[in-house]
Design an enzyme around this catalytic site. Structure first.
Site, PDB file in Angstrom:
ATOM      1  N   GLY A  12       0.784  -1.231   0.000  1.00 19.91           N
ATOM      2  CA  GLY A  12       0.000   0.000   0.000  1.00 19.91           C
ATOM      3  C   GLY A  12       0.813   1.277   0.000  1.00 19.91           C
ATOM      4  O   GLY A  12       0.252   2.356   0.184  1.00 19.91           O
TER       5      GLY A  12
ATOM      6  N   GLY B 218       3.056  -3.502  -4.224  1.00 21.02           N
ATOM      7  CA  GLY B 218       2.626  -3.793  -5.595  1.00 21.02           C
ATOM      8  C   GLY B 218       2.808  -2.541  -6.433  1.00 21.02           C
ATOM      9  O   GLY B 218       3.757  -2.406  -7.202  1.00 21.02           O
TER      10      GLY B 218
ATOM     11  N   ARG C  70      -9.003   2.981 -13.655  1.00 21.31           N
ATOM     12  CA  ARG C  70      -8.909   3.649 -12.351  1.00 21.31           C
ATOM     13  C   ARG C  70      -9.593   5.021 -12.286  1.00 21.31           C
ATOM     14  O   ARG C  70     -10.223   5.331 -11.274  1.00 21.31           O
ATOM     15  CB  ARG C  70      -7.455   3.724 -11.882  1.00 21.31           C
ATOM     16  CG  ARG C  70      -6.849   2.332 -11.622  1.00 21.31           C
ATOM     17  CD  ARG C  70      -5.465   2.378 -10.999  1.00 21.31           C
ATOM     18  NE  ARG C  70      -5.499   2.913  -9.647  1.00 21.31           N
ATOM     19  CZ  ARG C  70      -5.178   4.152  -9.344  1.00 21.31           C
ATOM     20  NH1 ARG C  70      -4.766   5.013 -10.262  1.00 21.31           N
ATOM     21  NH2 ARG C  70      -5.272   4.557  -8.099  1.00 21.31           N
TER      22      ARG C  70
ATOM     23  N   CYS D 128     -18.271   3.817 -24.854  1.00 27.34           N
ATOM     24  CA  CYS D 128     -19.606   4.418 -24.810  1.00 27.34           C
ATOM     25  C   CYS D 128     -20.072   4.589 -23.371  1.00 27.34           C
ATOM     26  O   CYS D 128     -20.978   3.888 -22.904  1.00 27.34           O
ATOM     27  CB  CYS D 128     -20.586   3.566 -25.594  1.00 27.34           C
ATOM     28  SG  CYS D 128     -20.315   3.744 -27.334  1.00 27.34           S
TER      29      CYS D 128
HETATM   30  C1  LIG Z   1      -3.344  -5.170  -3.050  1.00 27.55           C
HETATM   31  C2  LIG Z   1      -2.552  -5.781  -1.991  1.00 27.55           C
HETATM   32  C3  LIG Z   1      -1.204  -5.443  -1.846  1.00 27.55           C
HETATM   33  C4  LIG Z   1      -0.510  -4.445  -2.693  1.00 27.55           C
HETATM   34  O1  LIG Z   1      -1.040  -3.167  -2.587  1.00 27.55           O
HETATM   35  P1  LIG Z   1      -0.291  -1.956  -3.310  1.00 27.55           P
HETATM   36  O2  LIG Z   1      -1.131  -0.788  -3.005  1.00 27.55           O
HETATM   37  O3  LIG Z   1      -0.290  -2.273  -4.773  1.00 27.55           O
HETATM   38  O4  LIG Z   1       1.074  -1.890  -2.760  1.00 27.55           O
HETATM   39  C5  LIG Z   1      -0.493  -6.102  -0.869  1.00 27.55           C
HETATM   40  N1  LIG Z   1      -1.062  -7.017  -0.066  1.00 27.55           N
HETATM   41  C6  LIG Z   1      -2.351  -7.371  -0.188  1.00 27.55           C
HETATM   42  C7  LIG Z   1      -2.903  -8.385   0.698  1.00 27.55           C
HETATM   43  C8  LIG Z   1      -3.144  -6.756  -1.141  1.00 27.55           C
HETATM   44  O5  LIG Z   1      -4.436  -7.102  -1.247  1.00 27.55           O
END
Ligand SMILES: *Cc1c(COP(=O)(O)O)cnc(C)c1O
Length: 435
Positions: free
Chosen positions: A249, A293, A331, A362
């Site tokens: 996150g 991620g 997004r 559309c």
């Molecule tokens: C989505 C997710 C992440 C990665 O989140 P990012 O915002 O892309 O870093 C990590 N762990 C879990 C369990 C997730 O669901």
């Protein structure tokens, strides 16, 4: 200047350059829309996390959350950088196996893991399953008995924290579809089932608070809450946690308004928090796992579009339409996400007008960017939207029967196609005639 806060430059031709390559030439060579990833930036992001743990001498696993962008080539780069890997489905696990990802470094997530998914994970001896609910414990138990195997697990819990981010991507609060509640006793009940299970190696707790987080305090707070629970289990059952997983996150820069911390700073704060907690509860320091991620791949990707039709509503605004939209980047429509962009073929020219960038689906809601400042714009200009590396291709869809774009990796002045552009044959390949 938009380019002041994105990691890209302008070349001698006055064009946007990515990974040493001319973005306009890439658009001409591969067509548009096109996802382009700067592999050296992906590697840099990986190393920022991994090296900081190493420098601090702390045992850790940095697991790339592959849902942000999963493809064989991407997972090969992640493997080369020695990260671990999070998968949340059979499809993501399948991709990881295809990329020869070391199975012991794969972790399986999900709030509704099927029997087949769990069986595939256990058959392949993956490193860890992050258990989410009681039904899943029963399924895992059943599979382990049947196959006479063992597996390592973490338990996902909800510590009841609400970070200051978009509500759709908050997942650590008590009213969440993910994980066991720490507050209502469910985590304690699950702990006993896992800890006493002879075929399950229960290693510790997992929490993922949410996404696009800019404050380190929420990670410190969640470490604090998780440690209180671990200390309770230690006192009562002599349980010694091996792993504390604080999720992902970490926020990135989409626009000038985003002020992300360096990844090293995030890691430093997390390590300090966990060290403080383990000292104050007199527990051994667990291995720290994190799951970035977006922060691994988000700023390393851009999307190139061709500008098509334009519509000026006098005194209101000017719409310009591009050859993609919510099919390759959902997004903005889903989260009101904001992006910045430049005209790749006019990257050195000063802005002289304001336009709003529409996708070609559309849907009135298919708008990519409102009020973007650009040089005088023409049809066939190449628009480069920044920070689309995460949750772009991975959320791409076939709405309006669009074919998914191609993806290209660039590194050290070379470009390589890593995901083919879909054909219309691909789009209709599962249709079956009714006459
Ligand atoms: C989505 C997710 C992440 C990665 O989140 P990012 O915002 O892309 O870093 C990590 N762990 C879990 C369990 C997730 O669901």
């Amino acid at each position: 200047m938009i380019l002041d806060h994105h990691p890209y430059t302008i070349n001698e031709a006055g064009h946007l350059a990515i990974g040493g390559m001319d973005a306009v030439e890439l658009a001409n060579k591969y067509g548009t829309p096109l996802y382009v990833f700067d592999v050296s930036l992906i590697r840099e992001n990986c190393r920022a996390f991994v090296n900081t743990f190493q420098e601090l001498g702390v045992r850790a696993q940095v697991a790339y959350a592959s849902k942000a962008f999963s493809s064989v080539a991407m997972l090969q780069v992640i493997r080369q950088e020695n990260l671990s890997l999070d998968v949340v489905s059979q499809g993501e696990l399948y991709t990881a196996l295809l990329a020869d990802f070391p199975v012991k470094k794969i972790h399986l997530h999900g709030n509704n893991k099927s029997y087949e998914e769990l069986e595939m994970a256990i058959d392949n001896d993956i490193g860890c399953i992050v258990v989410d609910n009681f039904q899943e414990i029963d399924l895992i138990s059943h599979i382990l008995q049947e196959k006479d195997k063992t597996i390592s697990v973490l338990m996902r819990v909800t510590p009841g924290i609400e970070p200051n981010t978009h509500q759709y991507i908050v997942t650590g609060n008590e009213d969440s579809k993910f994980g066991f509640s720490l507050e209502n006793g469910q985590a304690d009940k699950a702990f006993l089932q896992l800890y006493e299970h002879e075929k399950i190696n229960f290693k510790g707790l997992h929490n993922h608070i949410g996404s696009q987080i800019f404050e380190t305090e929420v990670f410190q707070l969640s470490a604090d809450i998780l440690f209180h629970k671990l200390a309770e289990w230690h006192a009562e059952y002599n349980f010694v946690p091996e792993v504390l997983n604080l999720g992902g996150g970490f926020g990135i820069r989409y626009t000038e308004d985003d002020q992300p911390l360096s990844y090293a700073e995030h890691v430093n704060k997390i390590v300090t928090a966990v060290q403080d907690q383990s000292e104050s509860f007199n527990l051994p320091m667990p291995e720290i796992w994190i799951e970035p991620g977006r922060s691994i791949v988000g700023n390393a990707g851009i999307t190139l579009y061709s500008v098509g039709s334009m519509k000026e509503i006098p005194g209101v605004r000017k719409y310009i339409s591009v050859d993609g939209g919510m099919t390759d980047n959902i997004r903005p429509a889903l989260y009101q996400a904001k992006y910045e962009a430049v005209l790749a073929n006019k990257a050195a020219l000063p802005a002289s007008e304001s336009v709003s960038v529409a996708g070609k689906c559309c849907e009135s809601g298919d708008m990519l960017i409102w009020d973007l400042s650009v040089p005088e714009i023409d049809s066939d200009d190449i628009l480069a939207v920044f920070s689309t590396g995460a949750y772009g291709y991975s959320m791409a869809n076939h709405y309006n029967r669009f074919a998914k774009p191609a993806a290209v990796f660039v590194e050290d002045g070379n470009d390589k196609l890593v995901v083919k552009r879909e054909t219309y044959h691909d789009v209709v390949k599962n249709d079956i005639s009714y006459e």
